[in-house]
Structures are given as C-alpha cells and as structure tokens.
Design a protein around this motif. Sequence first.
Motif, PDB file in Angstrom:
ATOM      1  N   VAL A  97      12.650  -4.198   8.944  1.00 14.44           N
ATOM      2  CA  VAL A  97      11.848  -5.419   9.072  1.00 14.44           C
ATOM      3  C   VAL A  97      10.928  -5.588   7.871  1.00 14.44           C
ATOM      4  O   VAL A  97      10.802  -6.686   7.307  1.00 14.44           O
ATOM      5  N   LEU A  98      10.290  -4.517   7.451  1.00 12.75           N
ATOM      6  CA  LEU A  98       9.395  -4.602   6.294  1.00 12.75           C
ATOM      7  C   LEU A  98      10.159  -4.956   5.022  1.00 12.75           C
ATOM      8  O   LEU A  98       9.658  -5.705   4.173  1.00 12.75           O
ATOM      9  N   SER A  99      11.368  -4.421   4.894  1.00 11.35           N
ATOM     10  CA  SER A  99      12.167  -4.717   3.696  1.00 11.35           C
ATOM     11  C   SER A  99      12.561  -6.183   3.635  1.00 11.35           C
ATOM     12  O   SER A  99      12.494  -6.815   2.574  1.00 11.35           O
ATOM     13  N   SER A 100      12.959  -6.722   4.783  1.00  5.83           N
ATOM     14  CA  SER A 100      13.454  -8.099   4.801  1.00  5.83           C
ATOM     15  C   SER A 100      12.337  -9.140   4.874  1.00  5.83           C
ATOM     16  O   SER A 100      12.525 -10.277   4.457  1.00  5.83           O
ATOM     17  N   ARG A 101      11.157  -8.753   5.383  1.00  3.74           N
ATOM     18  CA  ARG A 101      10.102  -9.735   5.609  1.00  3.74           C
ATOM     19  C   ARG A 101       8.784  -9.327   4.952  1.00  3.74           C
ATOM     20  O   ARG A 101       7.710  -9.758   5.372  1.00  3.74           O
ATOM     21  N   PHE A 102       8.867  -8.524   3.919  1.00  2.00           N
ATOM     22  CA  PHE A 102       7.659  -7.987   3.280  1.00  2.00           C
ATOM     23  C   PHE A 102       6.704  -9.099   2.863  1.00  2.00           C
ATOM     24  O   PHE A 102       5.496  -9.032   3.119  1.00  2.00           O
ATOM     25  N   SER A 103       7.228 -10.132   2.242  1.00  2.00           N
ATOM     26  CA  SER A 103       6.372 -11.211   1.724  1.00  2.00           C
ATOM     27  C   SER A 103       5.764 -12.063   2.828  1.00  2.00           C
ATOM     28  O   SER A 103       4.811 -12.803   2.586  1.00  2.00           O
ATOM     29  N   GLN A 104       6.311 -11.967   4.052  1.00  2.00           N
ATOM     30  CA  GLN A 104       5.793 -12.779   5.160  1.00  2.00           C
ATOM     31  C   GLN A 104       4.534 -12.181   5.776  1.00  2.00           C
ATOM     32  O   GLN A 104       3.771 -12.879   6.435  1.00  2.00           O
ATOM     33  N   PHE A 105       4.336 -10.883   5.591  1.00  3.20           N
ATOM     34  CA  PHE A 105       3.156 -10.231   6.157  1.00  3.20           C
ATOM     35  C   PHE A 105       1.911 -10.608   5.363  1.00  3.20           C
ATOM     36  O   PHE A 105       1.939 -10.655   4.135  1.00  3.20           O
ATOM     37  N   GLN A 106       0.842 -10.868   6.091  1.00  2.88           N
ATOM     38  CA  GLN A 106      -0.441 -11.031   5.430  1.00  2.88           C
ATOM     39  C   GLN A 106      -0.827  -9.699   4.787  1.00  2.88           C
ATOM     40  O   GLN A 106      -0.593  -8.634   5.379  1.00  2.88           O
ATOM     41  N   PRO A 107      -1.413  -9.709   3.585  1.00  3.67           N
ATOM     42  CA  PRO A 107      -1.710  -8.444   2.894  1.00  3.67           C
ATOM     43  C   PRO A 107      -2.496  -7.448   3.733  1.00  3.67           C
ATOM     44  O   PRO A 107      -2.156  -6.268   3.791  1.00  3.67           O
ATOM     45  N   ARG A 108      -3.531  -7.907   4.408  1.00  5.61           N
ATOM     46  CA  ARG A 108      -4.343  -6.970   5.196  1.00  5.61           C
ATOM     47  C   ARG A 108      -3.572  -6.437   6.403  1.00  5.61           C
ATOM     48  O   ARG A 108      -3.732  -5.274   6.788  1.00  5.61           O
ATOM     49  N   ALA A 109      -2.754  -7.278   7.024  1.00  5.20           N
ATOM     50  CA  ALA A 109      -1.933  -6.818   8.151  1.00  5.20           C
ATOM     51  C   ALA A 109      -0.940  -5.763   7.686  1.00  5.20           C
ATOM     52  O   ALA A 109      -0.678  -4.778   8.392  1.00  5.20           O
ATOM     53  N   LEU A 110      -0.393  -5.953   6.504  1.00  3.03           N
ATOM     54  CA  LEU A 110       0.564  -4.990   5.958  1.00  3.03           C
ATOM     55  C   LEU A 110      -0.123  -3.645   5.703  1.00  3.03           C
ATOM     56  O   LEU A 110       0.431  -2.578   6.002  1.00  3.03           O
ATOM     57  N   ILE A 111      -1.325  -3.674   5.150  1.00  2.00           N
ATOM     58  CA  ILE A 111      -2.069  -2.437   4.924  1.00  2.00           C
ATOM     59  C   ILE A 111      -2.344  -1.729   6.252  1.00  2.00           C
ATOM     60  O   ILE A 111      -2.224  -0.498   6.362  1.00  2.00           O
ATOM     61  N   GLU A 112      -2.711  -2.512   7.289  1.00  2.00           N
ATOM     62  CA  GLU A 112      -2.968  -1.936   8.615  1.00  2.00           C
ATOM     63  C   GLU A 112      -1.728  -1.218   9.146  1.00  2.00           C
ATOM     64  O   GLU A 112      -1.823  -0.119   9.709  1.00  2.00           O
ATOM     65  N   VAL A 113      -0.556  -1.827   8.984  1.00  2.00           N
ATOM     66  CA  VAL A 113       0.690  -1.224   9.476  1.00  2.00           C
ATOM     67  C   VAL A 113       0.981   0.078   8.739  1.00  2.00           C
ATOM     68  O   VAL A 113       1.269   1.122   9.361  1.00  2.00           O
ATOM     69  N   LEU A 114       0.926   0.061   7.412  1.00  2.00           N
ATOM     70  CA  LEU A 114       1.227   1.256   6.633  1.00  2.00           C
ATOM     71  C   LEU A 114       0.205   2.361   6.894  1.00  2.00           C
ATOM     72  O   LEU A 114       0.554   3.547   6.976  1.00  2.00           O
ATOM     73  N   HIS A 115      -1.038   1.981   7.045  1.00  2.00           N
ATOM     74  CA  HIS A 115      -2.090   2.959   7.331  1.00  2.00           C
ATOM     75  C   HIS A 115      -1.873   3.603   8.694  1.00  2.00           C
ATOM     76  O   HIS A 115      -2.101   4.811   8.871  1.00  2.00           O
ATOM     77  N   SER A 116      -1.416   2.836   9.666  1.00  2.00           N
ATOM     78  CA  SER A 116      -1.160   3.375  11.002  1.00  2.00           C
ATOM     79  C   SER A 116      -0.002   4.369  10.983  1.00  2.00           C
ATOM     80  O   SER A 116       0.022   5.314  11.778  1.00  2.00           O
ATOM     81  N   CYS A 117       0.942   4.151  10.106  1.00  2.00           N
ATOM     82  CA  CYS A 117       2.097   5.058  10.023  1.00  2.00           C
ATOM     83  C   CYS A 117       1.671   6.480   9.637  1.00  2.00           C
ATOM     84  O   CYS A 117       2.259   7.456  10.130  1.00  2.00           O
ATOM     85  N   ILE A 118       0.671   6.612   8.774  1.00  2.00           N
ATOM     86  CA  ILE A 118       0.280   7.966   8.349  1.00  2.00           C
ATOM     87  C   ILE A 118      -0.354   8.739   9.498  1.00  2.00           C
ATOM     88  O   ILE A 118      -0.328   9.972   9.505  1.00  2.00           O
ATOM     89  N   LEU A 173       0.837   8.922  12.331  1.00  2.00           N
ATOM     90  CA  LEU A 173       1.995   9.498  13.036  1.00  2.00           C
ATOM     91  C   LEU A 173       2.824  10.385  12.116  1.00  2.00           C
ATOM     92  O   LEU A 173       3.944  10.761  12.457  1.00  2.00           O
ATOM     93  N   GLU A 174       2.270  10.715  10.942  1.00  2.00           N
ATOM     94  CA  GLU A 174       2.957  11.550   9.934  1.00  2.00           C
ATOM     95  C   GLU A 174       4.282  10.937   9.506  1.00  2.00           C
ATOM     96  O   GLU A 174       5.273  11.625   9.296  1.00  2.00           O
ATOM     97  N   ARG A 175       4.284   9.617   9.417  1.00  2.00           N
ATOM     98  CA  ARG A 175       5.420   8.879   8.865  1.00  2.00           C
ATOM     99  C   ARG A 175       4.905   8.186   7.613  1.00  2.00           C
ATOM    100  O   ARG A 175       4.015   7.340   7.694  1.00  2.00           O
ATOM    101  N   PHE A 176       5.448   8.564   6.467  1.00  2.00           N
ATOM    102  CA  PHE A 176       4.871   8.138   5.194  1.00  2.00           C
ATOM    103  C   PHE A 176       5.762   7.075   4.546  1.00  2.00           C
ATOM    104  O   PHE A 176       6.865   7.385   4.084  1.00  2.00           O
ATOM    105  N   PRO A 177       5.309   5.829   4.522  1.00  2.00           N
ATOM    106  CA  PRO A 177       6.126   4.700   4.030  1.00  2.00           C
ATOM    107  C   PRO A 177       6.140   4.616   2.507  1.00  2.00           C
ATOM    108  O   PRO A 177       5.599   3.680   1.911  1.00  2.00           O
ATOM    109  N   LEU A 178       6.763   5.609   1.875  1.00  2.00           N
ATOM    110  CA  LEU A 178       6.687   5.700   0.412  1.00  2.00           C
ATOM    111  C   LEU A 178       7.309   4.498  -0.281  1.00  2.00           C
ATOM    112  O   LEU A 178       6.852   4.088  -1.355  1.00  2.00           O
ATOM    113  N   ASN A 179       8.363   3.928   0.300  1.00  2.00           N
ATOM    114  CA  ASN A 179       9.011   2.767  -0.327  1.00  2.00           C
ATOM    115  C   ASN A 179       8.069   1.574  -0.433  1.00  2.00           C
ATOM    116  O   ASN A 179       8.235   0.720  -1.309  1.00  2.00           O
ATOM    117  N   PHE A 180       7.111   1.503   0.471  1.00  2.00           N
ATOM    118  CA  PHE A 180       6.222   0.345   0.507  1.00  2.00           C
ATOM    119  C   PHE A 180       4.853   0.663  -0.083  1.00  2.00           C
ATOM    120  O   PHE A 180       4.129  -0.245  -0.483  1.00  2.00           O
TER     121      PHE A 180
END
Length: 639
Positions: free
Chosen positions: A415-436, A438-445
Amino acid sequence: MKSVVSISSSVRAVCQYSPNYFMTSSRGLIRHSDSLGRILKSDVSFKARLAQLCVKSSLGCFHNTREMGAVAQQLSNLPFAEEKDYELRVHLEKDLLPKTAGQPSIDTQLGTSASPTQLGHLKVEPLSVKSLFEVEVLPELLTRLKEASSNEKTEGLATLLGVCVEFGVDYQNSIVSRLKEEWRTHLSKTDIGVIHLCHLGEVAYNLEGKRSEIVEQVLDSVSISIDEGEALTQNETARVYSFLALLEDPHRCQDLMSRLHRHTEKLTHRLQAINISDIFHSLVALQQRQAIALIVKLSRRASRVFRSFRDEELIKVLAALMHFGQHDEDFITAMEKHLPGKIVDADPELTSVVMEFCLQMRCRSEPIFEAVAESFICNSEKYTTSQIARQIIAMGRLSYLPQCSSQMFKKLESVLSSRFSQFQPRALIEVLHSCIHLERFPLNFVSKVFSPYFLQRLQAQGEPLDKHALGQLTQLNLSISLECTYRGPRLPYHLHVKKFSSMDHSFESPVESYLYNQVKGPLNKLLEGKTYYSTRVFTQPGYTIDVEICLDEEGFVLPLSQWDHTHRRIALCLDAQDRFCSNTHHLLGKEATKRRHLCRMGYEVVQIPYFEFEKLRTQEERVQYLHKKIFPTIFRFYR
C-alpha cells in the motif's frame, strides 16, 4: 437555475397523475415504485411540460402536507433539460399514469403523434413564489389543516415552512409571516407532542436563526414537558437533545439541560441503541463534560445493547466516549465480544475509530486487534490513507504484533509503495514511526522521508516543523542507526531533537513521584546511601533514565565521585501504571522502544514494575527484591 414555478408545477403534476404511487412513511419521506424512481432520476423535461399543463389542477391528491414537502424536496434537485424524452412520455402514459373518468389522456393533451421536438410551444404563465403559495397552495392546505389533529397540524405547519426554507424563501415574506402567525396561535392553544415541538423548533431555527420567537416558545413548552417527569419517552428525550444541539448555545439553556440530564439518568435503562447514539452525539455538540454521571450511565447501557448498534451509530458513541475521556469495562467487554465477527464487513471508518478508541484508552485487545489485522489484509485497498494510518498507529503505540503480522506488513508495504504520494507527510511519519515500536523497520521508505524533497514537502505545509514530528524523525533515525544495517540518507543533524522528554510524553513517560518515593528508601538501604546512584539522568541520544548505577571492571558499585571509571551502567526503569496498557501488563510501544535503544547503547536495563513492587509490604522484602533485580550476584562497594 430551476424556477420555483417549474418545481412546484412538477410537484402537483406528479401527484395529480399518480396519487397511488406515493405513500407517506412515519418519518415523512416518500416511498415510490421502481418505475417512478427511474423517472425522478432521468431527464425530466417532459415532466416539466406535463406539470405546466396542470398548473391549475387541484391539490386533492396530497394525502397530507408532509407528502407535499417530501415530494418538493425530492424534486427540488432535479435538472430540467431542454429536449423532451419521448420514450419517457410513452412510459408515463402506459405504466404510471392511470386515467380517471373525465380526465383526458396525455396524448390528447400533447397530441398522440407529437414528436420530441414539437412541444416547445407549450408555455405556462409565470407565477411568483408569493402567488403560487399564497393564492393556490397555502389556502387549500391551511383549510384542510383546520380539521387535523393537534400533532398533525403541527407537523403540517412545520413541513409547509420547511418547504419555504428548502426553496430559499425570505423569512420576512408575507407567506412565511402568515405561517408563523398560524404557528403562534396554534402553540398558545394546543397541547403538542414533544417530537412535533422539536420539529417545529428546528424548522423555525433554519428559517430565522436561534433568536426566533418560535424557538423560544418551543423551548418553554419543552421545559414544561420535562418537568412532568415520566411524560417524556426515550424517543422524545433523544429528540430534545438533538434540538438543543442544533441551537449550539449550551449557556442559553443550561438550566433546561440540567433538568434534562437528571430525567435521562432515570430513563437510561429503557434507551435503545439509536437513542444512546443520538444523545451521545448531542452531548458532544453541547460540550457537556460536566454531565459525568449521565455519560457513565449511557456507557453502561451501551454495553448492554451493543449488538444493536449500526456502524454509524457506534461511530458516534465511540467518538463521544473519546471526547469525554470515559469508558466502562463492560463496554470494552462488549466490544471484544461483538466486534471481531463484524469488523471484516464493517464500515472502514468504524474499524479506524475503534482503533483510535483503543489507543486513547490504552486498551490492548487481542480479539479486536487480530480481527482488524485480518481485515486490513483483505480490505486495505478500500481504505483511505487516514484510515490506514489510524489502524497501524494504534497497533504500534500499544505494542501489539498480530499473529498474521507477516502478511499484514507485506500488505502495508504494498500500500505504501503504490500510494506513497497520497499520504499526508505527517501521517506517513506517524505510520513509519509506529512500525519501529513493533521492531519492523521500513527501510525502503525511511530513505524517502529523509530525502531533501520530502523534508521540503513537510515544511511546505505552511507550518514550521513541530517538535513532535522532529522527535519522531529523530527516533526513526536513531532506530535505524542502532538496530539496522542501513546506508541510505540520514536525517540532517540540525533537525535532531536534543531531548525526547516533552509535555505530551509522546516518546517517554517521566518517572512517577509516588513510585520513586516508594523505591528510594529501600534503594538507599541497599546501596548504603544516596551517593551510589543518580536520578533522572539525561543521555546523549535524548532519553532520560530514571535511576542510573555505575560499576567498575571488577563489579564494584562506584560512588558518584568516581563515575569517570565506569565500566558498566545499569538503568533502573521505575515503571508506573502510565507506562503500560490499561488492561494488560504490556509496556506501551514508546517504552518498549526506549528499552531496546538503551540496551543497544550499552545499558543493562532493569525493570521495576509497579504491579510487582506494590505487592511487597515490608522494607526488608523491598530491599531483597531490589537486590535480586539489580544485583543477581554478590556485589561490592568502594569505601
């Protein structure tokens, strides 16, 4: 724009020719046949001309005023095209317009062989809004209303004025003035039901605003009805709340609301799901934070009728409970019982609001979160970016890794790959920050959010970069530095925050003074004084340590004066209740992440949770507990 003449003529023509196709529902809406529905949705230029032939027809086809109002509202949004749909005329004649004795057929009036382009000569004498309602419609309907019952007359008058509101008639118009005068006379002489009173008040408010004299009269009448106690039913109570919420002036009717709250508290055991939803929604609009007793009772009642809530009703209830910061254990139990089975097919907004609610209440519910994760795997393509963000953020901050986490994060990456530009910047940061968390590191993003382009986009939102967003970026940068092998772009150093401690405690919770005072005495006895430990120690990456103890190479506990010779550092985490989920002993995501990072920084992390320490009754038990936690083997002191 359509003229009121065309609209009203259409109303009367449809009713003239097809009275058998309209039925009035209990809410004043019109149910019509599928054939009529197709007509209302299709090109209606023919219906407009057909209506023009019937301008002088009688109004006997209206079963009551609510029917006329509902038809007018349905037709008021229809476009009037220039060309006639000839097939629609044939359909009207053959299928929908039964002829009565003495009534000419449509073909007789329009010409049997009329073609779609031969009807342009039909005209209608222009009528003003005033003449249409005052000369033809209003006298007829008011005459018929004289024979109606009190409540029917109230409903009729309200609907008539509602049509004026729908058509944008000036409230100082003579027609409206006549209707208002009829209202005043009716209100002063009649005992009217509360629901009809509220309907009347709502229409008056829409027409004249909150200072309307009729609104004042309605409020007085409603106040009298509330004083009668048991006279108000659950539906009437909910309707009163909705009316007061419409006025948006809680201070104006504070005394009325106080009495209404007390009445509703006595009525809660009879409230149905829709009543609870409407009342909660109104309490939010009225900012009734002080009505705690009522809110608690409504929450308890909601837990008993939970399975009866529709999606949109449950959204209102959850939003209200979040707004007031209240929840009931029975309500959580009802959620866990009834929600997992319906989440897959539920409104995506409901799923997201449920996760928001769980996050705000720090409720780590395994059955709900598992169902949400499975639904995310199946339905994430249907979700908005906001809905996706709220679901992932809740799981991260409550440190819940679902059993299907592998599939869920694969779906999230897709979803992030296909809709990256659709996310609001702050919402995207919140999602990636939440992943860490859970020890899931979104290195591609991470490489994308640390790019100069994204950081410029973040600043281009018109606001300076706030400390919260910078703190999340800093912690994200720290996480990939300490826990990953990553060679991409980093967060520029000048954007790093110096301390993770903040007013909103987003990254770490400060030590609770009550638990610290309980630990301090036994710790002093164990270490033989205060000179062997330090409190609230600030670290270079930005974290604050509750209690730090230092040892040399041989395992001696060092006094503060000799900390330059430190070989090992012990970080005591005095974990009070606010560092855990409210319903389990799981640390919140931010606390779990902090401990992982402290370990990576070389600290030996020792946890002192409140639920273990508070069980110890004597000083000796507490000293022994700290000894086993901090020094599982024999230790020595420098003298």
